[in-house]
Motif scaffolding. Sequence first.
Motif, PDB file in Angstrom:
ATOM      1  N   TYR A   1       8.447   4.342  26.553  1.00  0.00           N
ATOM      2  CA  TYR A   1       6.980   3.614  26.886  1.00  0.00           C
ATOM      3  C   TYR A   1       5.964   5.012  27.247  1.00  0.00           C
TER       4      TYR A   1
ATOM      5  N   ALA B   1      12.517  -4.631  25.779  1.00  0.00           N
ATOM      6  CA  ALA B   1      12.549  -3.338  25.828  1.00  0.00           C
ATOM      7  C   ALA B   1      14.016  -3.015  26.345  1.00  0.00           C
TER       8      ALA B   1
ATOM      9  N   VAL C   1      10.184   1.010  24.232  1.00  0.00           N
ATOM     10  CA  VAL C   1       9.307  -0.342  23.929  1.00  0.00           C
ATOM     11  C   VAL C   1       9.099  -0.607  22.513  1.00  0.00           C
TER      12      VAL C   1
END
Length: 390
Positions: free
Chosen positions: A54, A101, A110
């Motif tokens: 992420y 995720a 993600v």
Amino acid sequence: MKRWGGMLLCAALLLPLLPAQARAVTLTAVNDTLLPLNEGTMPARLGGEMYVPYGVFSSLGVSSSSEEGVLSLSSNGQTLSFSPAEGYVYDQNLNSYSTPAYNRNGTVYVPVKLCCGVFGLGYSTLNVAGETVLRVTDGSAQSDAGFVSSKGGEIENVINTYKGISPQRPPEQPPVPEKPEEPPIPEVEEQPTQKPSYVYLAFYGMPTGYTGGILDALKQTGRSATFFLPVEEPAGWPDDTVRRMVAEGHTAALLLDADAKSDPTALIASLTAANERLRLLTGACTRIISCQDGCDRLTAVQRDRLTEAGYRLWDSTMDSGDAEQSAERAYATTAQQFAETSAVVVAALHHGSASAQTATLLSSYMSRQGIPSARITLSAVPVNRAADTR
């Protein structure tokens, strides 16, 4: 609640079936910057989707926060909340999505497609040096083609470093030998003690793209010349050029590629075939011939057979060097040879880039020295090296 329970159950059933991360080395790039290549930045392909840590989105204006196992990413009023443990994802309006995720390599991965779509970003996968580069952009970066062009070497070095491959040293090139210094161009003697009694300018070989310039030079200087055309490939003669030679008063002659092993009958047959080609182009045939590397390569029997068939054998007595040298050097060395003889000279020229200017310079020199010149005709006394071997 039943709806959320069903989604969680489906996610739990799908997790064991997801493929493991592909082991192919893959880089991540943000706009025009390559991220360090390690297990924490390398993308993963899971369930047919590309995933990245992420943190990749942080440099693209996407903020993150984590609370009670839920990772939230926000940008421009849009939010995505991920629960890796429970396998759900929803936005600020509680709309749910099917690409959750995952916890991998100590960080949360993600889905690239979902995050880019929600936050107004772009992404692409590029093949560089046999490897895949996942590139995420915000519209301010250069094109993919420009990126590949500018980063190709850097990408290969990063991948080789990750794999533990030492950079290959280019093979050592042998030293380039120094080009020998050319001798100075001889000074042309304007008052020589002797000079040729007559000069025949003779151009040997297949006409080229430079032949038109040669004909222009001869026309401008008022000189006529002889063009020895190769007998072995008459079909390759440029039709218009050969017609122009004859139309402008030059002699079209034939050039044999023969030696002592050549059959006399075959030589005459090849001359006859070339003459037929010449007749079709110009309406006239020729009996003037020369032999590549000199008529003395032929035997007395071969020369007699050619003479009996009506052919007159000619040889050049000096080569101007226009095929290998600059026009200035070819002219100077030829003029120097002129000053060393009072005999009839057959000066060999060719169809190269320096030939037209060489002919112009020689013509001017002959005019200054009063040296006559003409084309070879059937009535002229042949000049050839074979006469010395009888």
